[in-house]
Design an enzyme around this catalytic site. Structure first.
Site, mmCIF file in Angstrom:
data_model
loop_
_atom_site.group_PDB
_atom_site.id
_atom_site.type_symbol
_atom_site.label_atom_id
_atom_site.label_comp_id
_atom_site.label_asym_id
_atom_site.label_seq_id
_atom_site.Cartn_x
_atom_site.Cartn_y
_atom_site.Cartn_z
ATOM 1 C CB CYS A 90 -0.936 0.007 1.200
ATOM 2 S SG CYS A 90 -2.146 -1.325 1.182
ATOM 3 C CB SER A 234 -9.681 1.491 2.760
ATOM 4 O OG SER A 234 -9.085 0.214 2.654
ATOM 5 C CG HIS A 335 -6.307 1.853 0.230
ATOM 6 N ND1 HIS A 335 -5.151 2.397 -0.305
ATOM 7 C CD2 HIS A 335 -5.901 0.838 1.066
ATOM 8 C CE1 HIS A 335 -4.105 1.742 0.173
ATOM 9 N NE2 HIS A 335 -4.536 0.800 1.005
ATOM 10 C CB CYS A 365 -0.583 -0.082 7.816
ATOM 11 S SG CYS A 365 -2.278 0.069 7.221
#
Length: 380
Positions: A90, A234, A335, A365
């Protein structure tokens, strides 16, 4: 004169829902739009860009052939402009920014575009793990498991910090409320790319009618008696973003006015089973590296992978909750994995400029139990 890395401009697409308004876009073409907009806004000659560094997580299918390079070609930039695609889960496009800064500070490049793209409508979440043994037998043996679950990690954080479902859902409603208010106030207008033949002019995922009561009807996603569900996690999304990075000296020579100076960056590893807790040590480490305290930071962007992440981060850092994700976050707007780091930084930079905030901090994260953290300072 001090040798610094600066971010001259930052742009992003509106974030589209899965199978929504952006779903027909090829990721390479979507990425090309943010590159073209950077050129139009800054007036730089694309031939002067030494590299295009793009984050993308699921690098297969439409995203399989080095989207960083292909985006530059799709934008019509000279064939002499190279590109590379980065996967740090991510945090991929936040890592692209860190690599871009390192490149210009070392003198290996003069001007770099850092960004990211992810079209989750076209390349589904987890598609890259559909075959094979992605973790390898030794990692599986070390942790006595066949797979690692971000959802389970989110549940562990909720337990660790005694976060009730109501608290998580209240934070989620806050995200939607703030994102809607920011949209209505035009807070994103100066950063959004206009996409040809696409009517989307704002982030598509915002649910203005979201309430704790409506979220209470959603079933837990990872544990039968759990507190994590689709409404406090998300959204699966599509989007792209890009930032123009150079040195302060070069920006002045080109007549460019930077948005911000890169003050400090770091990457840390943490427990891969909990997976989502690395933003805490990353925040402490980057603050120490910048010589700042938590109260010196005027705005924080902590990715809302799940509501338990920013709430756990608040508990560990003691940060002012009013400064956390003041424009909402990924729970409300989505996201798009490889693009999210660049999207968060774009939102942060424009918010700092619009509100005269000196320091901003971003962290997110990442799968595998990692986190990038970045501190930027508003240009004087």
């Amino acid at each position: 004169m001090e040798h610094t890395a600066v971010i001259v401009d930052a742009v992003r697409t509106p974030i589209g829902r899965r199978n929504g308004a952006l779903a027909a876009w090829h990721p390479v073409d979507l990425a090309a739009e943010v590159l073209k907009t950077l050129v139009a806004r800054t007036g730089i000659d694309p031939a002067d860009v030494d590299d295009v560094m793009f984050g993308c997580v699921n690098q297969l299918g439409d995203q399989s052939t080095n989207v960083g390079r292909m985006a530059a070609l799709a934008a019509g930039w000279p064939e002499t402009v190279p590109g590379v695609t980065i996967d740090r889960a991510c945090g991929s496009s936040q890592q692209a920014l860190h690599f871009a800064v390192a490149s210009v500070l070392s003198g290996m490049a003069g001007t770099v575009v850092a960004g990211g793209v992810e079209m989750m409508s076209r390349v589904p979440l987890g598609a890259a793990r559909a075959t094979g043994m992605p973790y390898g037998p030794k990692v599986r043996a070390r942790y006595a498991r066949d797979a690692f679950s971000q959802g389970e990690g989110a549940e562990i954080l909720a337990e660790r910090y005694r976060l009730s479902r109501t608290a998580l859902d209240e934070f989620s409603v806050r995200s939607h409320t703030l994102a809607a208010a920011a949209t209505d106030a035009g807070a994103f207008a100066g950063q959004l790319v206009t996409l040809p033949d696409t009517p989307l002019t704002a982030d598509e995922g915002i649910r203005r009618a979201s309430t704790v009561q409506t979220l209470a009807n959603l079933r837990p996603a990872f544990r039968e008696d759990g507190v994590i569900h689709a409404g406090n996690a998300s959204q699966i999304s599509d989007g792209a973003a890009a930032l123009l990075v150079t040195t302060g000296d070069r920006a002045r020579a080109l007549g460019l006015t930077p948005l911000a100076t890169f003050r400090a960056g770091t990457i840390v590893g943490d427990d891969p089973v909990v997976m989502l807790s690395a933003p805490w040590p990353a925040t402490h480490k980057v603050l120490a590296r910048a010589g700042l305290g938590i109260d010196d930071i005027g705005a924080f962007e902590i990715n809302e992978a799940f509501a338990s992440v920013p709430l756990g981060w608040l508990a560990e850092t003691g940060a002012d909750p009013e400064r956390l994700n003041p424009l909402g976050g990924a729970i409300a707007v989505g996201h798009p994995l490889g693009a999210s780091g660049a999207i968060l930084m774009t939102r942060l930079l424009h918010h700092m400029r619009d509100n005269d905030i000196r320091f901003g901090l971003q962290s997110m994260c990442e799968a595998g139990g990692m986190a990038n953290a970045t501190i930027v300072e508003l240009a004087g």
